[in-house]
Scaffold this motif. Structure first.
Motif, PDB file in Angstrom:
ATOM      1  N   LEU A   1      43.849  35.461  37.003  1.00  0.00           N
ATOM      2  CA  LEU A   1      44.179  34.468  35.989  1.00  0.00           C
ATOM      3  C   LEU A   1      42.988  34.203  35.069  1.00  0.00           C
ATOM      4  O   LEU A   1      43.138  34.102  33.846  1.00  0.00           O
ATOM      5  CB  LEU A   1      44.615  33.162  36.658  1.00  0.00           C
ATOM      6  N   VAL A   2      41.810  34.093  35.652  1.00  0.00           N
ATOM      7  CA  VAL A   2      40.614  33.818  34.856  1.00  0.00           C
ATOM      8  C   VAL A   2      40.342  34.962  33.888  1.00  0.00           C
ATOM      9  O   VAL A   2      40.094  34.747  32.692  1.00  0.00           O
ATOM     10  CB  VAL A   2      39.394  33.584  35.773  1.00  0.00           C
ATOM     11  N   LEU A   3      40.412  36.194  34.379  1.00  0.00           N
ATOM     12  CA  LEU A   3      40.149  37.350  33.523  1.00  0.00           C
ATOM     13  C   LEU A   3      41.204  37.502  32.432  1.00  0.00           C
ATOM     14  O   LEU A   3      40.880  37.780  31.268  1.00  0.00           O
ATOM     15  CB  LEU A   3      40.102  38.623  34.376  1.00  0.00           C
TER      16      LEU A   3
ATOM     17  N   LEU B   1      32.789  36.457  35.087  1.00  0.00           N
ATOM     18  CA  LEU B   1      34.029  35.731  35.342  1.00  0.00           C
ATOM     19  C   LEU B   1      34.462  35.856  36.795  1.00  0.00           C
ATOM     20  O   LEU B   1      34.976  34.900  37.386  1.00  0.00           O
ATOM     21  CB  LEU B   1      35.122  36.230  34.396  1.00  0.00           C
ATOM     22  N   LYS B   2      34.251  37.015  37.388  1.00  0.00           N
ATOM     23  CA  LYS B   2      34.556  37.181  38.812  1.00  0.00           C
ATOM     24  C   LYS B   2      33.663  36.279  39.664  1.00  0.00           C
ATOM     25  O   LYS B   2      34.121  35.663  40.630  1.00  0.00           O
ATOM     26  CB  LYS B   2      34.377  38.639  39.226  1.00  0.00           C
ATOM     27  N   MET B   3      32.393  36.220  39.311  1.00  0.00           N
ATOM     28  CA  MET B   3      31.459  35.367  40.044  1.00  0.00           C
ATOM     29  C   MET B   3      31.899  33.906  39.983  1.00  0.00           C
ATOM     30  O   MET B   3      31.902  33.194  40.998  1.00  0.00           O
ATOM     31  CB  MET B   3      30.050  35.511  39.469  1.00  0.00           C
ATOM     32  N   LEU B   4      32.305  33.451  38.806  1.00  0.00           N
ATOM     33  CA  LEU B   4      32.756  32.071  38.652  1.00  0.00           C
ATOM     34  C   LEU B   4      34.048  31.821  39.423  1.00  0.00           C
ATOM     35  O   LEU B   4      34.219  30.775  40.057  1.00  0.00           O
ATOM     36  CB  LEU B   4      32.968  31.756  37.173  1.00  0.00           C
ATOM     37  N   ALA B   5      34.966  32.788  39.392  1.00  0.00           N
ATOM     38  CA  ALA B   5      36.268  32.628  40.046  1.00  0.00           C
ATOM     39  C   ALA B   5      36.163  32.571  41.555  1.00  0.00           C
ATOM     40  O   ALA B   5      37.020  31.979  42.219  1.00  0.00           O
ATOM     41  CB  ALA B   5      37.201  33.767  39.633  1.00  0.00           C
ATOM     42  N   HIS B   6      35.110  33.167  42.126  1.00  0.00           N
ATOM     43  CA  HIS B   6      34.957  33.206  43.581  1.00  0.00           C
ATOM     44  C   HIS B   6      33.888  32.242  44.090  1.00  0.00           C
ATOM     45  O   HIS B   6      33.596  32.228  45.293  1.00  0.00           O
ATOM     46  CB  HIS B   6      34.609  34.631  44.022  1.00  0.00           C
ATOM     47  N   HIS B   7      33.338  31.457  43.222  1.00  0.00           N
ATOM     48  CA  HIS B   7      32.261  30.531  43.596  1.00  0.00           C
ATOM     49  C   HIS B   7      32.786  29.429  44.517  1.00  0.00           C
ATOM     50  O   HIS B   7      33.948  29.033  44.447  1.00  0.00           O
ATOM     51  CB  HIS B   7      31.677  29.910  42.323  1.00  0.00           C
TER      52      HIS B   7
END
Length: 652
Positions: free
Chosen positions: A217-219, A387-393
């Motif tokens: 969703l974020v990407l 964005l992946k880093m933020l989504a999995h934080h």
């Protein structure tokens, strides 16, 4: 033969895995409602209240018969047949248009004027001086001749389809989650530059992924033209953009030519000053800030202003690909055609549908976000990794878990529940379906503090009312008018936060009056294009009195609730002959401009004291028994209208 055998073996294995997957999801549901002292019927009503837009007559019995776990498993899959819905949606002919098709069919007002001048329908000197009526007539004539449609028609169809989906879909939970995630990744029709892209944003970016991985969703939202335009990242460029590429830069946003000249001038000044390291030309931090604060980490997510700036540098060059003959980025077509897609890839460009990563607009320097170093020359991939880093934080896990819990449990969900959901978020790689299952399996979801604690938004109130009445809605926009009047202008919330999801935002004296006004108008069938049969809801048995009707229809429209207290408080209102007139007048006088106020409290009984104080003719309120004669639906309609406008019906 061996190949055929292997094919069927693989096919059987695939089918087995699909069935097994469904079974596992079903098996993972272990709702502890009995420990909370709820009957199966009460638990079913709670599920319907949270995961549908309102129970219809007989829904509780159907859920119990199917089994609560199986019902929710089907809703989590979200692929039930929707024949009635599809037939209703077929009349909204432009809801499946691509962004390019929308650009070609629905030009913006400024574009229409420019085209009309170019084609000789109006003179350029008359644009700001012409007679208004005559001028508009010429523009309309031009649009008709060219086959263009006004943008308001697109928005009307878009709003109509949302209301239609909410009323008729069998995949109720999917539609609710679509609303949830759209609100989370809010874009607004109020910003003209992005408005045309909003329908495809909901249809192609949000709805297909509501139960999937949060990362996706974020990407997807980051690459959407609607989001790129709404939060201005489409124009964000780094300081190291070579001057020889300025033409290409500007070609990507032809509507911004004047701005482009200023940008080029600024670049020249910066070059003259040796491009000081702390100076940023064309860098826009809006999206970088909101993707951290609102989309992933939350306002207390542990990031700094430096992180925002560095993230914005990483996301430079994320912009809109050419769409349409005259839309944003259309001039870039010539550049792409001249250079060629293959050569663009070799130069670091990435073109995916309506999104393009323009390497020549990207800041190629080293960046550091949340302590992680992104080496120089990372290009498109460093944006994906960010964005992946933020989504999995961990902060994202807590933030998203809390937001889901607020939507589906209570305005103030227990920290113990948020912790469980956040743990599942991290262990499941951000799988939204798994987080929801953890929520429903938790005792906190079924606790007395969660039952009927949530307040319906105006949209939820309107949809639950027409579903509860089993109404046929041929003119959805009429409902939108009332929803707007009650304080929720769908798709027009300007702030990127989206609508607040707490009851105190929606409820005050003015909004309560408007809700009662809506209930009375709907029940009396005074809203065009909406029809239903009140007597048929009660198996064609007409109650003997207004009080008897109040009891009967309260139970039909609010199943499995303790209603004795609420019914007693509503009795004085159902026999007031001037109620509808008085409520309408009071609502008009006290229409709220801001949806803030006091939450409804069942014990305090806010509705009647606050509303009646605003009504004229209070002496007409009495509790005398009024008979309902056969065929006399006027009093029955008032009874049902009072129920819809009551504090208890506002709860879900």
């Amino acid at each position: 033969m061996k190949r055929i055998h292997n094919f069927y073996a693989c096919l059987l294995s695939f089918c087995f895995l699909v069935v097994l997957s469904s079974f596992v999801n079903h098996a993972n549901l272990s709702m502890p409602y009995k420990k909370a002292g709820l009957t199966e019927q009460q638990a079913a009503a709670h599920l319907l209240g949270r995961f549908t837009y309102g129970a219809k007559a007989g829904d509780v019995e159907e859920v119990v018969k199917m089994g609560l776990e199986k019902w929710l498993a089907h809703q989590l899959e979200g692929n039930l047949e929707d024949k009635e819905l599809n037939e209703a949606l077929s009349k909204f002919e432009d809801m499946n248009l691509t962004n390019t098709e929308v650009e070609n069919l629905y030009p913006r007002n400024a574009q229409v004027v420019r085209f009309a001048v170019k084609d000789g329908y109006i003179h350029k000197d008359s644009v700001n001086k012409a007679n208004g009526k005559e001028y508009r007539a010429k523009l309309l004539s031009y649009m008709k001749d060219k086959g263009y449609k006004p943008q308001q028609e697109l928005y009307r169809q878009f709003i109509n389809q949302k209301i239609t989906r909410a009323i008729y879909t069998n995949n109720q939970f999917r539609e609710i989650m679509t609303d949830f995630w759209f609100n989370h990744f809010n874009v607004s029709l109020s910003k003209n530059q992005c408005a045309s892209y909003v329908p495809a944003f909901e249809r192609d970016v949000i709805r297909p992924q509501v139960f999937g991985k949060f990362e996706n969703l974020v990407l997807a939202t980051a690459k959407s033209p609607a989001m790129l335009m709404y939060l201005d990242n489409f124009s964000s460029a780094g300081t190291n953009v070579p001057m020889e590429n300025a033409t290409m830069d500007m070609a990507m946003t032809p509507m911004q030519k004047a701005r482009g000249k200023r940008m080029k001038a600024n670049l020249e000044k910066l070059r003259a000053k040796n491009k000081l390291a702390n100076k940023k030309s064309g860098l826009n931090e809006n999206y970088a800030r909101e993707v951290m604060e609102l989309h992933t980490l939350g306002v207390d997510g542990g990031y700094t202003q430096s992180d925002v700036t560095q993230a914005a540098r990483i996301l430079t060059g994320w912009t809109i690909a050419p769409m349409g003959d005259n839309g944003y980025g259309s001039a870039m077509k010539n550049v792409i055609n001249k250079i060629g897609e293959d050569n663009l890839k070799k130069r670091g460009f990435v073109h995916e549908g309506d999104f393009i990563f323009a390497m020549n607009r990207h800041d190629n320097g080293e960046k550091v976000v949340l302590g992680r170093k992104f080496p120089a020359g990372g290009g498109y991939e460093e944006g994906v990794e960010l964005l992946k880093m933020l989504a999995h934080h961990q902060s994202a896990a807590k933030f998203i878990a809390k937001k889901i819990a607020i939507r589906f449990v209570s305005d103030t969900p227990p920290q113990s529940l948020i912790d469980k959901m956040a743990k599942t978020f991290l262990s499941s790689d951000g799988d939204i379906k798994s987080v929801i299952i953890t929520m429903v399996n938790a005792p906190e979801f079924w606790s007395p503090d969660a039952l009927r604690e949530k307040t319906k938004s105006p949209f939820e109130l309107a949809i639950s009312a027409v579903r509860g009445l089993d109404a046929k809605v041929k003119q959805p926009y009429q409902l939108y008018t009332w929803i707007n009047k009650m304080g929720q202008q769908m798709y027009y919330y300007q702030a990127p936060t989206g609508f607040p999801d707490r009851g105190q935002y929606w409820i005050n004296t003015g909004s309560l009056l408007n809700r009662m006004n809506f209930g009375l108008a709907l029940a009396a069938q005074r809203i065009p294009g909406i029809t239903f049969d009140l007597v048929a809801l009660n198996n064609h048995r007409e109650p003997e009195s207004a009080e008897a009707a109040l009891v009967t229809y309260s139970k039909l429209m609010m199943p499995e609730r303790k209603l004795d207290g609420a019914i007693e408080r509503l009795k004085p209102m159902v026999t007031n002959p001037n109620l509808e007139t008085n409520v309408a007048a009071a609502a008009e006088k006290n229409s709220a401009t801001k949806q803030v106020g006091t939450m409804m409290n069942e014990d305090a009984n806010i509705m009647e004291p606050e509303m009646n104080a605003k009504l004229k003719g209070k002496k007409a309120l009495n509790s005398t028994v009024t008979p309902l004669k056969a065929g006399n639906n006027t009093m029955l309609a008032q009874v049902v209208g009072v129920i819809i406008g009551s504090p208890e019906f506002q709860r879900k």
